[in-house]
Design a protein around this motif. Sequence first.
Motif, mmCIF file in Angstrom:
data_model
loop_
_atom_site.group_PDB
_atom_site.id
_atom_site.type_symbol
_atom_site.label_atom_id
_atom_site.label_comp_id
_atom_site.label_asym_id
_atom_site.label_seq_id
_atom_site.Cartn_x
_atom_site.Cartn_y
_atom_site.Cartn_z
ATOM 1 N N GLU A 78 0.831 -1.199 0.000
ATOM 2 C CA GLU A 78 0.000 0.000 0.000
ATOM 3 C C GLU A 78 0.869 1.255 0.000
ATOM 4 O OE1 GLU A 78 -0.239 -2.350 2.378
ATOM 5 O OE2 GLU A 78 0.911 -1.471 4.016
ATOM 6 N N SER A 79 2.105 1.100 0.420
ATOM 7 C CA SER A 79 3.011 2.254 0.471
ATOM 8 C C SER A 79 3.336 2.794 -0.916
ATOM 9 C CB SER A 79 4.305 1.860 1.190
ATOM 10 O OG SER A 79 4.819 0.663 0.650
ATOM 11 N N ILE A 80 2.984 2.058 -1.958
ATOM 12 C CA ILE A 80 3.249 2.536 -3.310
ATOM 13 C C ILE A 80 2.259 3.642 -3.705
ATOM 14 C CG2 ILE A 80 1.770 1.014 -4.682
ATOM 15 C CD1 ILE A 80 4.100 0.475 -6.511
ATOM 16 N N THR A 81 1.209 3.811 -2.934
ATOM 17 C CA THR A 81 0.145 4.757 -3.294
ATOM 18 C C THR A 81 0.652 6.170 -3.612
ATOM 19 O OG1 THR A 81 -1.396 3.431 -1.988
ATOM 20 C CG2 THR A 81 -2.100 5.660 -2.560
ATOM 21 N N PRO A 82 1.436 6.808 -2.749
ATOM 22 C CA PRO A 82 1.876 8.170 -3.090
ATOM 23 C C PRO A 82 2.727 8.214 -4.361
ATOM 24 C CG PRO A 82 2.281 7.709 -0.761
ATOM 25 C CD PRO A 82 1.875 6.414 -1.395
ATOM 26 N N LEU A 83 3.474 7.150 -4.624
ATOM 27 C CA LEU A 83 4.312 7.118 -5.825
ATOM 28 C C LEU A 83 3.454 7.014 -7.073
ATOM 29 C CD1 LEU A 83 7.012 4.630 -4.474
ATOM 30 C CD2 LEU A 83 7.167 7.122 -4.560
ATOM 31 N N LEU A 84 2.398 6.206 -7.009
ATOM 32 C CA LEU A 84 1.478 6.088 -8.150
ATOM 33 C C LEU A 84 0.815 7.431 -8.423
ATOM 34 C CD1 LEU A 84 -0.231 2.659 -7.355
ATOM 35 C CD2 LEU A 84 1.276 3.169 -9.291
ATOM 36 N N LYS A 85 0.428 8.112 -7.367
ATOM 37 C CA LYS A 85 -0.291 9.374 -7.532
ATOM 38 C C LYS A 85 0.611 10.486 -8.084
ATOM 39 C CE LYS A 85 -4.181 8.721 -4.568
ATOM 40 N NZ LYS A 85 -5.037 9.296 -5.617
ATOM 41 N N LEU B 250 11.161 -0.071 -2.830
ATOM 42 C CA LEU B 250 10.017 0.084 -3.712
ATOM 43 C C LEU B 250 10.411 1.206 -4.671
ATOM 44 C CD1 LEU B 250 7.214 -1.243 -3.833
ATOM 45 C CD2 LEU B 250 6.358 0.646 -2.481
ATOM 46 N N ASP B 251 10.142 0.987 -5.914
ATOM 47 C CA ASP B 251 10.524 1.886 -7.000
ATOM 48 C C ASP B 251 10.145 3.359 -6.707
ATOM 49 O OD1 ASP B 251 11.234 2.691 -9.540
ATOM 50 O OD2 ASP B 251 9.393 1.996 -10.482
ATOM 51 N N GLY B 252 11.098 4.161 -6.272
ATOM 52 C CA GLY B 252 10.824 5.567 -5.967
ATOM 53 C C GLY B 252 11.091 5.912 -4.519
ATOM 54 N N TYR B 253 11.185 4.893 -3.667
ATOM 55 C CA TYR B 253 11.536 5.104 -2.262
ATOM 56 C C TYR B 253 12.985 4.681 -2.043
ATOM 57 C CZ TYR B 253 6.587 5.555 -0.854
ATOM 58 O OH TYR B 253 5.295 5.946 -0.684
ATOM 59 N N ARG B 254 13.522 5.115 -0.929
ATOM 60 C CA ARG B 254 14.870 4.671 -0.561
ATOM 61 C C ARG B 254 14.889 3.165 -0.298
ATOM 62 N NH1 ARG B 254 18.607 7.827 3.835
ATOM 63 N NH2 ARG B 254 20.178 6.205 4.128
ATOM 64 N N ASN B 255 13.861 2.677 0.381
ATOM 65 C CA ASN B 255 13.759 1.269 0.726
ATOM 66 C C ASN B 255 12.330 0.790 0.484
ATOM 67 O OD1 ASN B 255 16.431 0.568 1.929
ATOM 68 N ND2 ASN B 255 15.951 2.333 3.218
ATOM 69 N N HIS B 256 12.067 -0.458 0.822
ATOM 70 C CA HIS B 256 10.690 -0.948 0.771
ATOM 71 C C HIS B 256 10.131 -0.810 2.186
ATOM 72 C CE1 HIS B 256 7.118 -3.185 -0.004
ATOM 73 N NE2 HIS B 256 7.522 -3.628 -1.168
ATOM 74 N N PRO B 257 9.171 0.105 2.358
ATOM 75 C CA PRO B 257 8.636 0.291 3.718
ATOM 76 C C PRO B 257 8.156 -1.033 4.298
ATOM 77 C CG PRO B 257 7.818 2.014 2.259
ATOM 78 C CD PRO B 257 8.533 1.007 1.394
ATOM 79 N N VAL C 58 11.154 5.501 3.606
ATOM 80 C CA VAL C 58 10.791 6.127 2.332
ATOM 81 C C VAL C 58 11.874 7.075 1.819
ATOM 82 C CG1 VAL C 58 8.318 5.860 2.704
ATOM 83 C CG2 VAL C 58 9.455 7.971 3.459
ATOM 84 N N GLY C 59 12.617 7.696 2.730
ATOM 85 C CA GLY C 59 13.798 8.445 2.303
ATOM 86 C C GLY C 59 13.571 9.836 1.754
ATOM 87 N N ARG C 60 12.339 10.318 1.750
ATOM 88 C CA ARG C 60 12.121 11.706 1.341
ATOM 89 C C ARG C 60 11.027 12.310 2.207
ATOM 90 N NH1 ARG C 60 12.708 12.674 -5.083
ATOM 91 N NH2 ARG C 60 12.422 14.836 -4.464
ATOM 92 N N ALA C 61 11.274 13.547 2.620
ATOM 93 C CA ALA C 61 10.395 14.186 3.604
ATOM 94 C C ALA C 61 8.932 14.149 3.189
ATOM 95 C CB ALA C 61 10.850 15.625 3.840
ATOM 96 N N ALA C 62 8.659 14.340 1.895
ATOM 97 C CA ALA C 62 7.256 14.437 1.478
ATOM 98 C C ALA C 62 6.479 13.156 1.741
ATOM 99 C CB ALA C 62 7.176 14.796 -0.010
ATOM 100 N N TYR C 63 7.168 12.030 1.769
ATOM 101 C CA TYR C 63 6.482 10.755 1.956
ATOM 102 C C TYR C 63 6.436 10.308 3.423
ATOM 103 C CZ TYR C 63 7.644 10.409 -3.045
ATOM 104 O OH TYR C 63 7.792 10.634 -4.384
ATOM 105 N N VAL C 64 7.216 10.944 4.273
ATOM 106 C CA VAL C 64 7.364 10.463 5.652
ATOM 107 C C VAL C 64 6.060 10.488 6.450
ATOM 108 C CG1 VAL C 64 8.500 10.955 7.866
ATOM 109 C CG2 VAL C 64 9.848 10.876 5.758
#
Lengths: 350, 350, 350, 350
Positions: free
Chosen positions: C259-266, D250-257, D281-287
């Motif tokens: 589910e953590s992929i949600t912000p990346l998809l958006k 996860l593609d776009g994050y630092r790691n897989h949450p 997640v590795g970036r403030a916007a996703y934290v």
Amino acid sequence: MILPKSNRLSTAQVDELNAIVGEFGCRLQPIIGAVRTIYAILGDERDELMINRIEGLDYVERVDRIQSPFKLMDRRSDLASHQVKIGGVTLGEELLMIAGQCTIDPKNPNFFYETAEAVKEAGAQVLRGGVWKPRTNPYTFQGDTKSLDILMEASRRTGLPVDAEVMDEEHLHMALDAGVHMLQIGARNALNYSLLRAIGKAIAERDTVVLLKRSIHMGPINEFIAAAEYIVSFGNPNVLLCPRGTSPGLDGYRNHPDESITPLLKEKSWAPVVVDPSHSVGRAAYVPSCALAAVAYGADGLCIEAHAEPSKGIGDDPKQALTPAVLKTTLEQAKQIWALRRGTPVAALS
Amino acid sequence: MILPKSNRLSTAQVDELNAIVGEFGCRLQPIIGAVRTIYAILGDERDELMINRIEGLDYVERVDRIQSPFKLMDRRSDLASHQVKIGGVTLGEELLMIAGQCTIDPKNPNFFYETAEAVKEAGAQVLRGGVWKPRTNPYTFQGDTKSLDILMEASRRTGLPVDAEVMDEEHLHMALDAGVHMLQIGARNALNYSLLRAIGKAIAERDTVVLLKRSIHMGPINEFIAAAEYIVSFGNPNVLLCPRGTSPGLDGYRNHPDESITPLLKEKSWAPVVVDPSHSVGRAAYVPSCALAAVAYGADGLCIEAHAEPSKGIGDDPKQALTPAVLKTTLEQAKQIWALRRGTPVAALS
Amino acid sequence: MILPKSNRLSTAQVDELNAIVGEFGCRLQPIIGAVRTIYAILGDERDELMINRIEGLDYVERVDRIQSPFKLMDRRSDLASHQVKIGGVTLGEELLMIAGQCTIDPKNPNFFYETAEAVKEAGAQVLRGGVWKPRTNPYTFQGDTKSLDILMEASRRTGLPVDAEVMDEEHLHMALDAGVHMLQIGARNALNYSLLRAIGKAIAERDTVVLLKRSIHMGPINEFIAAAEYIVSFGNPNVLLCPRGTSPGLDGYRNHPDESITPLLKEKSWAPVVVDPSHSVGRAAYVPSCALAAVAYGADGLCIEAHAEPSKGIGDDPKQALTPAVLKTTLEQAKQIWALRRGTPVAALS
Amino acid sequence: MILPKSNRLSTAQVDELNAIVGEFGCRLQPIIGAVRTIYAILGDERDELMINRIEGLDYVERVDRIQSPFKLMDRRSDLASHQVKIGGVTLGEELLMIAGQCTIDPKNPNFFYETAEAVKEAGAQVLRGGVWKPRTNPYTFQGDTKSLDILMEASRRTGLPVDAEVMDEEHLHMALDAGVHMLQIGARNALNYSLLRAIGKAIAERDTVVLLKRSIHMGPINEFIAAAEYIVSFGNPNVLLCPRGTSPGLDGYRNHPDESITPLLKEKSWAPVVVDPSHSVGRAAYVPSCALAAVAYGADGLCIEAHAEPSKGIGDDPKQALTPAVLKTTLEQAKQIWALRRGTPVAALS
């Protein structure tokens, strides 16, 4: 290379980017595409802080890094002509074969002496023997310093240089004092930078060789090579990169065999690659296939667990160690495949 | 084997378990340990519904399955003595070499005819040619039915049987009508059970061979073999299991090479294993090493992309296809390694 | 962006690159760094063949792609203002809740009718019911077309639109003829491009909604969104992206929850995201936590398995389905978290 | 549970198995199924050597382990009633919030003092400050011992206990001498058993708390909990388990949450779970999303990076650190979700 989230940045955003890279002695070059403009960073982009500052901006999608984080280990470094030598083998000119027990049994030294003779007889040039062992279970046998004497005695009896894993500074100094020729850094400590630095410092003026296992996770290649840079930066360039399988494992093996990483490592770094098939697959019956595959992939050496009588072993040996006979066959076949590859035009096989 | 969450179950809980397994014709046997009691399921535990019912109970930690979900593909099945034959090769007695283009260019048939001659000249016994192609990007060329004629013409010219991927029932019937000898199921359709069933039905009374690629994810071995069972259950046992790399890829390759799964597949199933090194690594320079490693692991065959002039190819060919010269060298070396392994006592190498 | 292996290319190499990109209507712009020169591709770089041609050159390390392979699904597409609507819900304005059984039991329709009432009572706006089911084991119950009537009858009784998985064209046309409102594409068919195209064509002129599950492997985000592009390219933009866990699973779950992929998809696409916690974790006790986490990550909807009496269910229901009471609590809490997020400045939570 | 490769073992094979388990004080119980006989090991099966000996036999397919390798950390241990306390918080009764900088800038102490005040104002009960930092690149800033004084001064000013990562024994003793309240073990040292033991010994008679990060690879849960057992076995049970994302990302994050692992950890161990969304997640916007999801999964605490002025930070802070305003909103929302979960019947949410 900076990829913004929008197709065009505002002047203020470009100014901010310019200011950041300027602080680190770099400058920006815009690449104006039909739809989107991206920005190249000209200069030394290796400072992680600069990258972090840019990736922290909310209008930046990502930064693609062009340069590698290592200098000495790079294939284009001046060090690239360095040849690592041990046990009479010059890496790259002859297949290096390291073999021996996962764990020396301090109560039954004769097993190790027999293993050492068998290893030599099978054609290996370096003897491996585990003195201290990392174990998931804190209540399992973790090795014994007495085994260090047994290891060195086996070295004297066979004339082979020896390889032992060190897990901390105390082990490191005991091993060096005893005269261990090759220090092994295990997969669980592959990113233990304090230990890497301590080893680098301790061997700076020696001809000790380091066998650096790859971390247990399928991390990026650059991370693996950069770990070696920690050691080499102190002055001793005798480092061997050792893939040993990654986690999660292939269904039925201990790990996911990763000898296939060999050509990729060689494209980026000059360091010799020595594959450990024993931990990759985790069971003796599968080890020979994995060893031969590693050589097919261009490995410069192998590190294999063997035991005079595997079922009498401790640690991983009852499960992983080859018998002397299977070790001998495997090493002979490995040499044949190594020769087959050597006779092949580079274009075809690397 | 049922592992409860608590060390001992209540009588009511055991009664409930007994009632469930009883519905499926099984019974329970408690294993009373010093600390914990677990329960074996005696009988045929393969019904997923029974397992789901038990795992749905809140006092059950997990159910460890003892039996495999396939019958015909099992190494201990009566089918285990079946020998798959194609192109004059009996799998297991000689290395099967399939080679050809990822994608046939319908506008330039001569390239494929040249490739076909080169493939034959290199020693391959089956010609591969992609007619229809799955592509991530919906706007990229997806293949053309005209290529089917080119494929069959190349078969006539060379006398080689041909292999083509089918992605749906329409392709399937066109391919069979045209006389395609080997049907390939791609990694993206490896778990498309409707397609697997349709193929199984369509070839039930033919001698067509199916090359079943492994799914793109690192799924369990049983899932891979069970997919083959879908096809074979209709009556035609000519199926080849084809590892082709899994995702996520090893840093620098298209996928994570998985030829190392070969010995594990052979322990569970009698089906021949034919490895595709081209998709595993995804670049021509790395393909020969991967091919040789596959044979070192005991593969019964290889499926390699080649092109008379790779840079003129379409689809994946400019990137992945070997030139005729490299293909020839690779197949020759592969045969040498295959012979080396065959001369070896089974104990040492499988 | 083209990254050569060497720091500087020869004139002949640059000429060759220029010729290739020229064929595809693009041109090169060199980025001359202090140490290394790289090359930007100006123009539309989306043609995979151009990329493959360049990556096939032996002096090219890799090509970093700047553009996404999808047009309509892109967040910057004109379609981005499209709102998907179903069951009285406009996605993005209210949390969409889909619930129902994994598998309808054709022999016991009353269970499904009871489930349907419970799903409505719990506040869900769409009823899920599995008619046909993909199963690893070919000998397990695979669904029954009779269940389609039961599904539509439940729709009439409750007034809820219904969601059913289709695995091939035959299912597709039966489902559309029966009046199914939402077509589900399962994880095993997520990259079955023939099926995606068939669905896109069949619903081009209807208001049917498609729930596209993410592939079972941890593939790249672009691949997932590009699969939706296949459907939407035929004209109907009502597609929902559905993460449902990837393989290999987190130790103890059926899959690795994603589910953590949600912000990346958006960030990449305008498409609503509807998370399936039931398959992500695979056991009823874990589903509510996963559902709430999905909403915390910004999901626009949930797709949850529930059953009037889970232990009487077939398929995955005994293991995964929530009871009506737990479903109700979960959906209420999910709505509370959804409201909490909506009241938050975008900067903080997206 | 021993699963042989064949359906029935010979008498000699059973005798051999009996002899091995007998050496370790266990005995065998056969489970005679219709098709296959398997063997339960009765007694304490936790000795890895016994398992290795059995798995080393060529007629054994695998050994399924029933018991966990940890004693004190087990949910059923006497220690399960232990409550970890720090900063006025009793874990489990109130949400623990740790916040602060990844790296203290030794040249600009005021940033950290401002961060410390902001962290306190936002409601966090523990202040995090990185003194020494592991870095992939050996030439990047690795921290400075002077920062230890800044950390302790900030503790005095705010009254908050402080958390700092230690990478080796030298750091450990400096941190303890300075009065650091919480010792953090980073992901790269999560399986550095020498360090774990050294920490366990050093804090045996203190009330220091240890925050143990999960290893960077998606290793088994038991391995994670067993690492905590190393520390606790020396006598101080104040350990917190900290998921922080795994690799590959996860593609776009630092790691897989991996906050989703929380319910699984709680089923096996009594130890509180404190999730680090910043590294996940590795970036403030996703934290913030990740932090809220962690609480939805039942986390007992959060460890978040924040900075008074992120763009002025060093280390990971410019990229990952939240501003004081976003930190405050996030922690307030986290508390609301925590309260929502607490008011829920356990059956629904755990």
